[in-house]
Scaffold this active site. Sequence first.
Site, PDB file in Angstrom:
ATOM      1  N   SER A  52       2.025   0.535  11.661  1.00 59.51           N
ATOM      2  CA  SER A  52       1.184  -0.641  11.911  1.00 59.51           C
ATOM      3  C   SER A  52       0.046  -0.719  10.883  1.00 59.51           C
ATOM      4  O   SER A  52      -0.599   0.275  10.584  1.00 59.51           O
ATOM      5  CB  SER A  52       0.617  -0.549  13.332  1.00 59.51           C
ATOM      6  N   ASN A 104       2.729   4.612   0.320  1.00 60.95           N
ATOM      7  CA  ASN A 104       1.367   5.127   0.195  1.00 60.95           C
ATOM      8  C   ASN A 104       1.288   6.105  -0.979  1.00 60.95           C
ATOM      9  O   ASN A 104       2.102   7.007  -1.101  1.00 60.95           O
ATOM     10  CB  ASN A 104       0.999   5.836   1.502  1.00 60.95           C
ATOM     11  N   HIS A 150      -1.957   1.751  -0.088  1.00 62.86           N
ATOM     12  CA  HIS A 150      -1.255   2.059   1.139  1.00 62.86           C
ATOM     13  C   HIS A 150       0.186   1.572   0.966  1.00 62.86           C
ATOM     14  O   HIS A 150       0.523   0.960  -0.055  1.00 62.86           O
ATOM     15  CB  HIS A 150      -1.936   1.356   2.316  1.00 62.86           C
ATOM     16  N   GLU A 205       1.797  -0.893   2.276  1.00 63.85           N
ATOM     17  CA  GLU A 205       1.915  -2.342   2.175  1.00 63.85           C
ATOM     18  C   GLU A 205       1.330  -2.856   0.858  1.00 63.85           C
ATOM     19  O   GLU A 205       1.906  -3.749   0.211  1.00 63.85           O
ATOM     20  CB  GLU A 205       1.181  -3.013   3.349  1.00 63.85           C
ATOM     21  N   CYS A 260      -4.719  -3.569   4.881  1.00 63.16           N
ATOM     22  CA  CYS A 260      -3.386  -4.145   4.682  1.00 63.16           C
ATOM     23  C   CYS A 260      -3.212  -5.432   5.486  1.00 63.16           C
ATOM     24  O   CYS A 260      -2.582  -6.382   5.021  1.00 63.16           O
ATOM     25  CB  CYS A 260      -2.329  -3.101   5.033  1.00 63.16           C
ATOM     26  N   ASP A 266      -7.149   8.904   4.869  1.00 60.16           N
ATOM     27  CA  ASP A 266      -6.398   7.664   4.634  1.00 60.16           C
ATOM     28  C   ASP A 266      -6.821   6.532   5.560  1.00 60.16           C
ATOM     29  O   ASP A 266      -6.681   5.357   5.217  1.00 60.16           O
ATOM     30  CB  ASP A 266      -4.899   7.941   4.788  1.00 60.16           C
ATOM     31  N   CYS A 279      -3.296  -1.071   8.670  1.00 61.12           N
ATOM     32  CA  CYS A 279      -4.751  -0.894   8.796  1.00 61.12           C
ATOM     33  C   CYS A 279      -5.423  -2.236   8.501  1.00 61.12           C
ATOM     34  O   CYS A 279      -4.768  -3.216   8.133  1.00 61.12           O
ATOM     35  CB  CYS A 279      -5.244   0.172   7.815  1.00 61.12           C
TER      36      CYS A 279
END
Lengths: 152, 152
Positions: free
Chosen positions: B80, B42, B53, B55, B85, B145, B82
Amino acid sequence: MDDLALMRQAVDQARAGLDEGGVPIGAVLVGGDGTVLGAGRNRRVQQGSVIRHGETDCLENAGRQPATVYRETTLYTTLSPCTMCAGTILLYKIPRVVVGENRTFEASEDWLRSHGVKVDVLDLAECVDLMDTFIARYPEIWNEDIGEVEGR
Amino acid sequence: MDDLALMRQAVDQARAGLDEGGVPIGAVLVGGDGTVLGAGRNRRVQQGSVIRHGETDCLENAGRQPATVYRETTLYTTLSPCTMCAGTILLYKIPRVVVGENRTFEASEDWLRSHGVKVDVLDLAECVDLMDTFIARYPEIWNEDIGEVEGR
């Protein structure tokens, strides 16, 4: 400004992208008071980017905004959002999306609406023509942009 | 390498992010032959980014890949995904996601599974601890975020 005038700015971004040899998809983020917070276009070719679609490049260019700002915005995009861009719209709880056209591609409108996002499709021939021009020239880049192995 | 060893590389990214004052979420993209194609974290704080982010930064760092490559990959992420992503995972048809923890945040696992993505959650205390440390220090950045106005 009305929706067509704001979409015009997104189309200008898309057209600039086509002139650069890029995927011609543009976007503009407009705040609750009508201020244009950011504009952007697909940068796959120009920056070798896999995450800068029109919508995400626009949001990146608008910079870090408080959640309260996003919740008053409208996102104008020349092409119906892919799942990445739709997921970004949901992340930031952008309440309204205005789409130039969804004939070339459509992958998320039902999902957005099911989460309460208002999606309005203007169905502009100019947006379709931009995509048709690009896809005829560079079908492999278009497929790459939407994660597809074969043509549309 | 096994899942834990690859998640270790994602955790190293997250820890580097924390050291930079950033949101401590890291990710690693691994190809079908086990090659690490990219790693990222991130970058909201470090680059003023609203789309990087863990990912998406990882995918951006992996560069432009053919659809056939993505379809053999596994994405390791310390938290996990969002919706942004997760939408990116679906765009590129990444078939498997390994999640460090989903206690701090979970917004997309059912959606990913409903599209056939295999989601495995390792539930690692170290990943939870990184987020707890960051959120205690900078609750307002964490809320930003994830597009939230108030705390978790």
